[in-house]
Enzyme design. Structure first.
Site, PDB file in Angstrom:
ATOM      1  N   SER A  43      80.701  33.467  68.207  1.00  0.00           N
ATOM      2  CA  SER A  43      81.161  33.721  66.842  1.00  0.00           C
ATOM      3  C   SER A  43      80.420  34.933  66.301  1.00  0.00           C
ATOM      4  O   SER A  43      79.262  35.189  66.672  1.00  0.00           O
ATOM      5  CB  SER A  43      80.883  32.510  65.949  1.00  0.00           C
ATOM      6  OG  SER A  43      81.129  32.817  64.575  1.00  0.00           O
ATOM      7  N   TYR A  53      74.593  26.654  61.845  1.00  0.00           N
ATOM      8  CA  TYR A  53      75.659  27.159  62.714  1.00  0.00           C
ATOM      9  C   TYR A  53      75.338  28.561  63.205  1.00  0.00           C
ATOM     10  O   TYR A  53      75.477  28.865  64.397  1.00  0.00           O
ATOM     11  CB  TYR A  53      76.985  27.142  61.959  1.00  0.00           C
ATOM     12  CG  TYR A  53      78.145  27.666  62.773  1.00  0.00           C
ATOM     13  CD1 TYR A  53      78.540  27.038  63.950  1.00  0.00           C
ATOM     14  CD2 TYR A  53      78.851  28.796  62.365  1.00  0.00           C
ATOM     15  CE1 TYR A  53      79.600  27.525  64.705  1.00  0.00           C
ATOM     16  CE2 TYR A  53      79.920  29.284  63.105  1.00  0.00           C
ATOM     17  CZ  TYR A  53      80.286  28.645  64.278  1.00  0.00           C
ATOM     18  OH  TYR A  53      81.344  29.133  65.025  1.00  0.00           O
TER      19      TYR A  53
END
Length: 247
Positions: A131, A144
């Site tokens: 990501s 995250y």
């Protein structure tokens, strides 16, 4: 002819499911791995692949997946992972952090480790679905972002460690993707909060967009390694710059 084997974790939904379908159209026999057996069995039937129930945080499941995949693997897509919550560090639920690190980082590493002999035998490609959150952090996502940054660092180390092996090490790092479950899981089923992530964004990335990037990295000539492929929708100029029509 025997089709080359591709293993996709987290194949029950989202980018993983789209990737399994795309790789099947590229001629691979796809081993669809995920926790939800009913979903991967339906997917495997659809694409003439195989289903293996696998929780990447369980060593016995990962070992069984590697055994089922066989002695030669052409592609491993370590996609299982995800985000939980938007807490700031001051209020963080560290159990969520443990889950994110277990799935995104340790789960990916364990899957790679278990499949590595077959990947070497098959002169294969490892692709992680990272990501842009692993490259640039933002508030409310320390857990995250930290997990995806760790996954990114792990892949850079792995590329160095495997340079003498006939295995490519690739990362696909998406920005904003309109997924069927990613935001729903992050917001624990709150559909209103999940919808706001994409509100006013014209043409965010789709799951299929990312799957096509993964397939590209996986099907390049053997001497070509896509180290890092960052992919964003056109309206996301940077991690912090997203054009919304209602802004």
């Amino acid at each position: 002819m025997t089709r080359p084997i591709a293993v996709v974790t987290g194949a029950s939904s989202g980018i993983g499911r789209a990737t399994a379908r795309t790789l099947a159209t590229e001629g691979f026999e796809v081993v669809c791995a995920a926790r939800r057996t009913d979903r991967i069995e339906a997917l495997a039937a659809e694409i003439d692949g195989r289903a293996v129930t696998c929780d990447v945080t369980k060593s016995e499941d990962v070992a069984a997946l590697a055994e089922a995949a066989g002695e030669r693997i052409a592609v491993l897509v370590a996609n299982a992972g995800g985000a939980l919550g938007t807490d700031h560090i001051a209020d963080a639920d560290f159990e969520d952090w443990r889950i994110m690190f277990d799935t995104n980082v340790i789960g990916s590493a364990a899957t790679i480790q278990a499949c590595l002999p077959a990947l070497c035998a098959g002169r294969g490609v490892i692709v992680t679905v990272g990501s842009t959150a692993g490259l640039v952090s933002y508030e409310g996502a320390a857990g995250y972002c930290g997990a995806k940054a760790a996954e990114h660092a792990m892949m850079m180390s792995l590329r160095l460690e495997l340079v003498e092996q006939p295995v490519r090490v690739c990362e696909v790092l998406p920005g904003l993707v309109e997924s069927d479950e990613f935001s729903l899981v992050r917001f624990r089923g709150d559909t209103d909060k999940a919808a706001k992530v994409y509100a006013g964004v014209r043409n965010p990335l789709t799951q299929e967009d990312v799957a096509s990037c993964i397939a590209f990295a996986a099907t390049c000539p053997e001497h070509v390694n896509i180290d890092q492929l960052v992919v964003r929708p056109r309206v996301q100029a940077a991690a912090h710059k997203l054009l919304r029509e209602d802004a």
